[in-house]
Write a protein that holds these residues in place. Structure first.
Motif, PDB file in Angstrom:
ATOM      1  N   ARG A 130       0.844  -1.148  -0.053  1.00  0.00           N
ATOM      2  CA  ARG A 130       0.038   0.015   0.200  1.00  0.00           C
ATOM      3  C   ARG A 130       0.964   1.178  -0.089  1.00  0.00           C
ATOM      4  NH1 ARG A 130      -4.586   1.360  -1.926  1.00  0.00           N
ATOM      5  NH2 ARG A 130      -5.824   0.208  -0.823  1.00  0.00           N
ATOM      6  N   GLU A 131       1.995   1.343   0.836  1.00  0.00           N
ATOM      7  CA  GLU A 131       2.645   2.350   0.866  1.00  0.00           C
ATOM      8  C   GLU A 131       3.242   2.813  -0.568  1.00  0.00           C
ATOM      9  OE1 GLU A 131       2.691   0.135   2.826  1.00  0.00           O
ATOM     10  OE2 GLU A 131       2.227   0.810   5.033  1.00  0.00           O
ATOM     11  N   LYS A 132       3.880   1.522  -0.983  1.00  0.00           N
ATOM     12  CA  LYS A 132       4.577   1.672  -2.573  1.00  0.00           C
ATOM     13  C   LYS A 132       3.540   2.352  -3.540  1.00  0.00           C
ATOM     14  CE  LYS A 132       8.520  -1.262  -3.064  1.00  0.00           C
ATOM     15  NZ  LYS A 132       8.998  -2.564  -3.298  1.00  0.00           N
ATOM     16  N   CYS A 133       2.321   1.819  -3.383  1.00  0.00           N
ATOM     17  CA  CYS A 133       1.083   2.320  -4.257  1.00  0.00           C
ATOM     18  C   CYS A 133       1.083   3.833  -4.176  1.00  0.00           C
ATOM     19  CB  CYS A 133       0.032   1.641  -4.154  1.00  0.00           C
ATOM     20  SG  CYS A 133      -0.284   0.131  -4.661  1.00  0.00           S
ATOM     21  N   ILE A 134       1.110   4.241  -2.923  1.00  0.00           N
ATOM     22  CA  ILE A 134       0.940   5.768  -2.677  1.00  0.00           C
ATOM     23  C   ILE A 134       1.929   6.587  -3.200  1.00  0.00           C
ATOM     24  CG2 ILE A 134       0.536   7.405  -0.670  1.00  0.00           C
ATOM     25  CD1 ILE A 134      -1.156   5.226   0.753  1.00  0.00           C
ATOM     26  N   GLU A 135       3.404   5.709  -2.932  1.00  0.00           N
ATOM     27  CA  GLU A 135       4.491   6.706  -3.176  1.00  0.00           C
ATOM     28  C   GLU A 135       4.517   6.936  -4.705  1.00  0.00           C
ATOM     29  OE1 GLU A 135       8.055   4.343  -2.216  1.00  0.00           O
ATOM     30  OE2 GLU A 135       7.773   4.713  -0.117  1.00  0.00           O
ATOM     31  N   ARG A 136       4.024   5.839  -5.655  1.00  0.00           N
ATOM     32  CA  ARG A 136       3.886   5.980  -6.944  1.00  0.00           C
ATOM     33  C   ARG A 136       2.661   6.628  -7.446  1.00  0.00           C
ATOM     34  NH1 ARG A 136       6.727   1.463  -9.395  1.00  0.00           N
ATOM     35  NH2 ARG A 136       6.157   2.624 -11.404  1.00  0.00           N
ATOM     36  N   GLY A 137       1.951   7.204  -7.048  1.00  0.00           N
ATOM     37  CA  GLY A 137       0.897   7.870  -7.218  1.00  0.00           C
ATOM     38  C   GLY A 137      -0.610   7.206  -7.370  1.00  0.00           C
ATOM     39  N   LEU A 138      -0.519   6.088  -7.229  1.00  0.00           N
ATOM     40  CA  LEU A 138      -1.830   5.197  -7.096  1.00  0.00           C
ATOM     41  C   LEU A 138      -2.411   5.254  -5.665  1.00  0.00           C
ATOM     42  CD1 LEU A 138      -0.393   1.677  -8.545  1.00  0.00           C
ATOM     43  CD2 LEU A 138      -1.644   3.644  -9.884  1.00  0.00           C
ATOM     44  N   ASP A 139      -2.896   6.339  -5.346  1.00  0.00           N
ATOM     45  CA  ASP A 139      -3.495   6.856  -3.994  1.00  0.00           C
ATOM     46  C   ASP A 139      -4.858   6.159  -3.740  1.00  0.00           C
ATOM     47  OD1 ASP A 139      -1.997   9.143  -5.226  1.00  0.00           O
ATOM     48  OD2 ASP A 139      -2.403  10.103  -3.355  1.00  0.00           O
ATOM     49  N   LYS A 140      -5.528   5.901  -5.047  1.00  0.00           N
ATOM     50  CA  LYS A 140      -6.933   5.237  -5.033  1.00  0.00           C
ATOM     51  C   LYS A 140      -7.131   3.867  -5.151  1.00  0.00           C
ATOM     52  CE  LYS A 140     -10.345   8.312  -6.527  1.00  0.00           C
ATOM     53  NZ  LYS A 140     -11.084   9.154  -7.347  1.00  0.00           N
ATOM     54  N   ILE A 141      -6.010   3.318  -5.680  1.00  0.00           N
ATOM     55  CA  ILE A 141      -6.228   2.065  -5.769  1.00  0.00           C
ATOM     56  C   ILE A 141      -6.695   0.897  -5.007  1.00  0.00           C
ATOM     57  CG2 ILE A 141      -3.864   0.913  -5.686  1.00  0.00           C
ATOM     58  CD1 ILE A 141      -4.385   0.011  -8.786  1.00  0.00           C
ATOM     59  N   ILE A 142      -7.587   0.081  -5.440  1.00  0.00           N
ATOM     60  CA  ILE A 142      -8.154  -1.077  -4.611  1.00  0.00           C
ATOM     61  C   ILE A 142      -7.321  -1.901  -4.460  1.00  0.00           C
ATOM     62  CG2 ILE A 142     -10.399  -2.385  -4.492  1.00  0.00           C
ATOM     63  CD1 ILE A 142     -11.809  -0.074  -5.750  1.00  0.00           C
ATOM     64  N   LEU A 143      -7.059  -2.367  -3.227  1.00  0.00           N
ATOM     65  CA  LEU A 143      -6.147  -3.665  -3.054  1.00  0.00           C
ATOM     66  C   LEU A 143      -7.076  -4.908  -2.377  1.00  0.00           C
ATOM     67  CD1 LEU A 143      -2.849  -2.384  -1.632  1.00  0.00           C
ATOM     68  CD2 LEU A 143      -3.397  -2.750  -3.861  1.00  0.00           C
ATOM     69  N   TYR A 144      -6.991  -6.058  -3.096  1.00  0.00           N
ATOM     70  CA  TYR A 144      -7.876  -7.036  -2.627  1.00  0.00           C
ATOM     71  C   TYR A 144      -6.442  -8.265  -2.515  1.00  0.00           C
ATOM     72  CZ  TYR A 144     -12.585  -5.982  -3.562  1.00  0.00           C
ATOM     73  OH  TYR A 144     -13.708  -5.420  -3.745  1.00  0.00           O
ATOM     74  N   VAL A 145      -6.678  -9.141  -1.469  1.00  0.00           N
ATOM     75  CA  VAL A 145      -5.657  -9.954  -1.232  1.00  0.00           C
ATOM     76  C   VAL A 145      -6.402 -11.346  -0.842  1.00  0.00           C
ATOM     77  CG1 VAL A 145      -5.133  -9.779   1.027  1.00  0.00           C
ATOM     78  CG2 VAL A 145      -3.583 -11.027  -0.199  1.00  0.00           C
ATOM     79  N   GLY A 146      -6.148 -12.638  -1.352  1.00  0.00           N
ATOM     80  CA  GLY A 146      -6.629 -13.700  -1.124  1.00  0.00           C
ATOM     81  C   GLY A 146      -5.838 -15.160  -1.230  1.00  0.00           C
ATOM     82  N   GLY A 147      -6.280 -16.131  -0.713  1.00  0.00           N
ATOM     83  CA  GLY A 147      -5.491 -17.621  -0.916  1.00  0.00           C
ATOM     84  C   GLY A 147      -5.103 -18.184   0.425  1.00  0.00           C
TER      85      GLY A 147
END
Ligand code: B12
Length: 142
Positions: free
Chosen positions: A73-90
């Motif tokens: 999440r922190e890397k996404c924000i650093e790269r400008g993806l402030d709003k991206i939805i993150l799902y994880v599963g498995g």
């Protein structure tokens, strides 16, 4: 049509679930960019930026999910993806651990939703459509 990025994170080579996710989400009307197995955090982020994706769906099956997902999440924000939805599963952790505990751990890392291996994927496609609409609004549906 919403673009989403899929992949299996880290050194994880479990390939079957990834193919099923690709099929289910494509059939549900998403444009799926499938990075396959053994995907690094940077590869997820680069693909999301290149394709203007609304969500990244991370799989982890081999038990190292916590280590592999930490900091995404922190890397996404650093790269400008402030709003991206993150799902994880498995199979997100080693062995059997209480799911509420696992879910909290991954939500604390910044994931919007956390899924067990036996989740109903059709339900997840509906959740994702709603989450995208809520976060990006109706008009922005590229
Ligand atoms: C086949 C298999 C392998 C094959 C993989 C071949 C391949 N290239 O695909 C091989 C033999 C290579 C393998 C290796 C290993 N494996 Co393996 N493997 C399996 C096995 C038997 C089946 C996996 C599978 O295909 N399942 C079928 C698919 C359809 O299900 P799935 O992968 O769970 O995916 C679904 C859901 O999880 C969910 N899902 C997944 N991601 C996401 C993401 C989102 C956002 C959502 C909504 C849903 C979702 O939807 C998917 C589709 O329905 C499982 C046991 C099991 N029964 O699951 C163990 C298992 C996953 N393996 C395991 C382990 C430990 C390993 C190894 C570390 C063993 C070792 N010591 O070497 C290595 C790791 C290698 C690596 N670098 O990845 C453990 C993981 C334990 C854990 N997490 O605590 C398991 C659970 C076996 C066990 N009970 O111990 N494995």
């Amino acid at each position: 049509m919403h673009t989403i990025v899929l992949g299996v994170i880290g050194s994880d080579c479990h390939a079957v679930g990834n193919k099923i996710l690709e099929k289910v989400f494509s059939d549900a009307g998403f444009k799926v960019v499938n990075l396959g197995v053994m995907v690094s955090q940077d590869e997820f982020i680069n693909a999301a930026i290149e394709t203007n994706a609304k969500a990244i769906l991370v799989s982890s099956l081999y038990g190292q999910g916590e280590l592999d997902c930490e900091g995404l999440r922190e890397k996404c924000i650093e790269r400008g993806l402030d709003k991206i939805i993150l799902y994880v599963g498995g199979n997100l952790v080693v062995g059997k651990q209480d799911f509420d505990y696992v879910e909290k751990k991954f939500k604390d890392m910044g994931f919007d939703r956390v899924f067990k291996p036996d989740v109903d994927l059709i339900e997840v496609t509906k959740l994702l459509k709603d989450d995208i609409e809520q976060r990006f609004g109706n008009k922005d549906s590229k």
